[in-house]
Scaffold this motif. Structure first.
Motif, mmCIF file in Angstrom:
data_model
loop_
_atom_site.group_PDB
_atom_site.id
_atom_site.type_symbol
_atom_site.label_atom_id
_atom_site.label_comp_id
_atom_site.label_asym_id
_atom_site.label_seq_id
_atom_site.Cartn_x
_atom_site.Cartn_y
_atom_site.Cartn_z
ATOM 1 N N TYR A 281 0.831 -1.209 0.000
ATOM 2 C CA TYR A 281 0.000 0.000 0.000
ATOM 3 C C TYR A 281 0.865 1.259 0.000
ATOM 4 C CZ TYR A 281 -3.984 -3.005 1.080
ATOM 5 O OH TYR A 281 -4.960 -3.967 1.027
ATOM 6 N N ALA A 282 1.989 1.220 0.696
ATOM 7 C CA ALA A 282 2.905 2.363 0.700
ATOM 8 C C ALA A 282 3.488 2.598 -0.698
ATOM 9 C CB ALA A 282 4.029 2.126 1.708
ATOM 10 N N PHE A 283 3.852 1.529 -1.386
ATOM 11 C CA PHE A 283 4.362 1.666 -2.749
ATOM 12 C C PHE A 283 3.273 2.150 -3.710
ATOM 13 C CE2 PHE A 283 7.728 -0.977 -1.009
ATOM 14 C CZ PHE A 283 8.855 -0.474 -1.641
ATOM 15 N N LEU A 284 2.022 1.773 -3.442
ATOM 16 C CA LEU A 284 0.919 2.253 -4.270
ATOM 17 C C LEU A 284 0.767 3.762 -4.153
ATOM 18 C CD1 LEU A 284 -1.555 1.731 -6.071
ATOM 19 C CD2 LEU A 284 -2.880 1.312 -3.978
ATOM 20 N N LEU A 285 0.867 4.296 -2.944
ATOM 21 C CA LEU A 285 0.789 5.748 -2.762
ATOM 22 C C LEU A 285 1.909 6.460 -3.519
ATOM 23 C CD1 LEU A 285 -0.024 6.031 1.066
ATOM 24 C CD2 LEU A 285 -1.551 6.531 -0.850
ATOM 25 N N SER A 286 3.112 5.904 -3.464
ATOM 26 C CA SER A 286 4.231 6.504 -4.179
ATOM 27 C C SER A 286 3.996 6.486 -5.686
ATOM 28 C CB SER A 286 5.523 5.759 -3.833
ATOM 29 O OG SER A 286 6.629 6.323 -4.504
ATOM 30 N N ALA A 287 3.438 5.392 -6.182
ATOM 31 C CA ALA A 287 3.174 5.293 -7.617
ATOM 32 C C ALA A 287 2.119 6.312 -8.060
ATOM 33 C CB ALA A 287 2.712 3.881 -7.966
ATOM 34 N N VAL A 288 1.147 6.593 -7.195
ATOM 35 C CA VAL A 288 0.114 7.573 -7.535
ATOM 36 C C VAL A 288 0.734 8.947 -7.785
ATOM 37 C CG1 VAL A 288 -1.852 8.857 -6.596
ATOM 38 C CG2 VAL A 288 -1.779 6.375 -6.394
ATOM 39 N N PHE A 289 1.714 9.334 -6.977
ATOM 40 C CA PHE A 289 2.399 10.609 -7.190
ATOM 41 C C PHE A 289 3.039 10.653 -8.573
ATOM 42 C CE2 PHE A 289 2.279 11.254 -2.549
ATOM 43 C CZ PHE A 289 2.005 12.606 -2.509
ATOM 44 N N MET A 290 3.728 9.582 -8.938
ATOM 45 C CA MET A 290 4.444 9.585 -10.212
ATOM 46 C C MET A 290 3.482 9.584 -11.395
ATOM 47 S SD MET A 290 7.181 9.804 -8.663
ATOM 48 C CE MET A 290 8.013 10.233 -10.186
ATOM 49 N N PHE A 291 2.372 8.845 -11.292
ATOM 50 C CA PHE A 291 1.392 8.820 -12.381
ATOM 51 C C PHE A 291 0.725 10.182 -12.558
ATOM 52 C CE2 PHE A 291 0.903 4.042 -11.509
ATOM 53 C CZ PHE A 291 1.856 3.741 -12.477
ATOM 54 N N SER A 292 0.426 10.849 -11.434
ATOM 55 C CA SER A 292 -0.194 12.174 -11.528
ATOM 56 C C SER A 292 0.784 13.190 -12.122
ATOM 57 C CB SER A 292 -0.675 12.636 -10.152
ATOM 58 O OG SER A 292 0.410 12.688 -9.234
ATOM 59 N N ALA A 293 2.072 13.063 -11.795
ATOM 60 C CA ALA A 293 3.070 13.941 -12.405
ATOM 61 C C ALA A 293 3.183 13.692 -13.905
ATOM 62 C CB ALA A 293 4.429 13.744 -11.735
ATOM 63 N N THR A 294 3.028 12.434 -14.297
ATOM 64 C CA THR A 294 3.051 12.112 -15.724
ATOM 65 C C THR A 294 1.932 12.823 -16.464
ATOM 66 O OG1 THR A 294 3.966 9.934 -15.211
ATOM 67 C CG2 THR A 294 3.003 10.229 -17.394
ATOM 68 N N ILE A 295 0.745 12.856 -15.857
ATOM 69 C CA ILE A 295 -0.385 13.567 -16.463
ATOM 70 C C ILE A 295 -0.052 15.045 -16.627
ATOM 71 C CG2 ILE A 295 -2.792 14.235 -16.124
ATOM 72 C CD1 ILE A 295 -3.212 11.585 -14.663
ATOM 73 N N GLY A 296 0.611 15.623 -15.621
ATOM 74 C CA GLY A 296 1.002 17.026 -15.716
ATOM 75 C C GLY A 296 1.970 17.284 -16.856
#
Length: 544
Positions: A281-296
């Motif tokens: 779950y901790a790694f999932l939260l980290s991945a969410v940050f990177m995916f949202s930055a990709t959208i940006g």
């Protein structure tokens, strides 16, 4: 005609040389005012400091608004980058549990990750100067998110090493591209925004241990009954402490626990084990940050393509003319010397920073005998002070030279590591917390200040120069991760603190050498250049 043209060229050259010799800053100011007239008028009216002027400029200046959006997306991706860096230490014991390996073998995760970071920095630095910059950052962010998401599901050591290499590769490309991109976007005004970018990194690293701690495996003690009993004689058992369990006294030795009854003592073989982990779950939260930055980044790429907006390179070059002149004073051999020393400085600093956060959880469990919760909060305290230092660095850098900042903070870093070694050696825990706080603060502005100082006084920090610096940091991370893990496993845990103290002192010594070389050699080069200019002017006047 040719002689008249030659005389005209000589007159213009003499005029430029006189301006450069007598008032170099005034020349830069005049050049900047003649760059873009509309822009200069707007700056004179509105760019006088303050929040109100900044808001007006964001509303009325399309180029400035574009740069702010670009910087915000960079900062968001660096929050994700810092989040991943901050969780490396706390999740390390859980990843060891997943792959079922000892400390020395598991340390290869740091080494392979650093090698991937090195490779990504090299490739990213080369591609940054040749391909679309925003699209390259988007790919790096996307790859980082995918690797982060799949990390906790690699139960075999080879797969874990592969995913660590791939993740390090994409993180290295993102780090290299981000540091070079912020300089590309802001040019001579980069100091404040460089500190803001690295503040975003430390902010993510601060939140990460706190958000990760609930998902970590708890430590439990498992005891197996031995088929023997002995008489109730305290001398038969090497007792170290006594603890109570359900009203029954338990004698505890390093490997044995004994339940004492009235007439005999039953020995139990006890070992500390980790419970079930929910670290995915901790790694999932980290991945969410990177995916949202990709959208940006994708949004930024589409916006640039559709509206055909490009950064105003002329404005950037104009604002950095004075800094370009300073860099041109250095001959090639001096630039090579400075870049070599700066690479060693960054390598030593990155060992002092990354290894502290990466191995502190293990050090606190094995040597300080803290539990995981205490170790996580100590790591969070380190990143909190690190984050606060970078936040204040945003404002300090505007009123203090980068050279002064580096001198003060590197001295404070050496002092803090000395205190950390002494307090952990004598296990004075309250002061350990104090020096952890000082360590985080003293590290805060060093890395971005090195980039800004290099860009101002040595050479423009392009993608290749950024890759050089990050490559040196990765090489040091690869070597010292293995060294620290080996020494902690087979020699003594305190070697973790000893090595970090040596690295912090090396940082201060290296920077002192850089300052001495610059003061001596550059001053000599400047005096020689001014003498040549004066001689040239006098000869021209005599000939005329």
């Amino acid at each position: 005609m040719s002689s008249e043209r030659k005389d005209k060229v000589e007159v213009e050259e003499d005029r430029d040389e006189e301006k450069l010799l007598n008032n170099e800053k005034e020349v830069t100011k005049d050049t900047a005012q003649s760059g873009t007239s509309d822009k200069s008028k707007y700056d004179e009216k509105n760019n006088k400091g303050g929040i109100h002027q900044a808001i007006l400029r964001i509303k009325n200046d399309n180029m400035f608004r574009h740069r702010i959006v670009h910087t915000a997306i960079l900062c968001w991706s660096f929050i994700g980058l810092g989040w991943s860096a901050g969780m490396n230490g706390p999740v390390f014991p859980d990843l060891r549990q997943i792959i079922r390996e000892d400390l020395a073998t598991s340390s290869w995760m740091f080494t392979v990750g650093s090698f991937g970071y090195l490779s990504g920095s090299l490739v990213g630095g080369i591609l940054y100067d040749k391909l679309n910059k925003v699209l390259l950052l988007a790919v790096s962010s996307l790859g980082s998110g995918i690797c982060t998401l799949f990390t906790p599901y690699c139960s075999a050591l080879p797969w874990m090493l592969f995913i660590k290499f791939a993740g390090g590769f994409f993180f290295g490309g993102l780090d290299t591209g981000g540091n070079a991109d912020i300089i590309y976007v802001w040019g001579g005004d980069v100091d404040t925004y460089m500190q803001a970018l690295h503040f975003a990194f430390s902010f993510g690293a601060l939140l990460s241990p706190l958000a990760t701690e609930p998902f970590l495996a708890g430590k439990t003690t498992v005891c197996d009954e031995l088929n023997m009993t002995i008489s109730n004689n305290p001398t038969d058992i090497p007792v170290t402490t006594k603890e109570s369990r359900n009203g029954v006294m338990t004698s505890v030795s390093p490997d044995l626990k004994s339940f004492t009854s009235a007439n005999s003592t039953q020995l139990l073989k006890c070992t500390d084990r980790l419970g079930e982990t929910n670290v995915h779950y901790a790694f999932l939260l980290s991945a969410v940050f990177m995916f949202s930055a990709t959208i940006g980044y994708i949004y930024l790429y589409i916006k640039i393509r559709t509206k055909k907006q490009k950064l105003n390179a002329t404005h950037t070059e104009t604002k950095t003319d004075d800094k370009i002149d300073k860099r041109q004073k250095l001959p090639v051999y001096l630039k090579i010397v400075f870049l070599t020393l700066l690479s060693l400085l960054i390598a030593s600093y990155c060992v002092a920073e990354d290894s502290f956060a990466g191995f502190f959880m293990t050090f606190s469990l094995d040597y300080l005998k803290w539990d995981k919760s205490t170790g996580s909060f100590a790591t969070a305290l380190f990143w909190f002070s690190f984050c606060v230092g970078r936040f204040f660095g945003i404002f300090i850098v505007s009123c203090c030279k980068n050279s002064t900042l580096l001198t003060l903070y590197l001295f404070l870093l050496s002092f803090a590591y000395l205190g950390f070694v002494l307090t952990t050696l004598f296990r004075f825990h309250p002061l350990v917390w104090v020096f952890i706080t000082i360590l985080g603060f003293s590290m805060s502005v060093v890395f971005p200040a090195i980039f800004s100082w290099t860009s101002e006084h040595v050479i423009h920090v392009s993608g290749k120069i950024s890759a050089l610096f990050l490559t040196s940091s990765c090489l040091s991370g690869m070597v010292f991760s293995l060294l620290i893990g080996y020494l902690m496993e087979y020699v003594h845990s305190m070697w973790y603190a000893y090595i970090l103290l040596i690295m912090s002192c090396s940082c201060f010594v290296l920077y002192f050498c850089i300052r001495v070389i610059r003061k001596c050699c550059v001053k000599k080069q400047t005096q020689t250049r001014e003498t040549d200019i004066k001689a040239g002017i006098e000869m021209t006047l005599i000939q005329k």
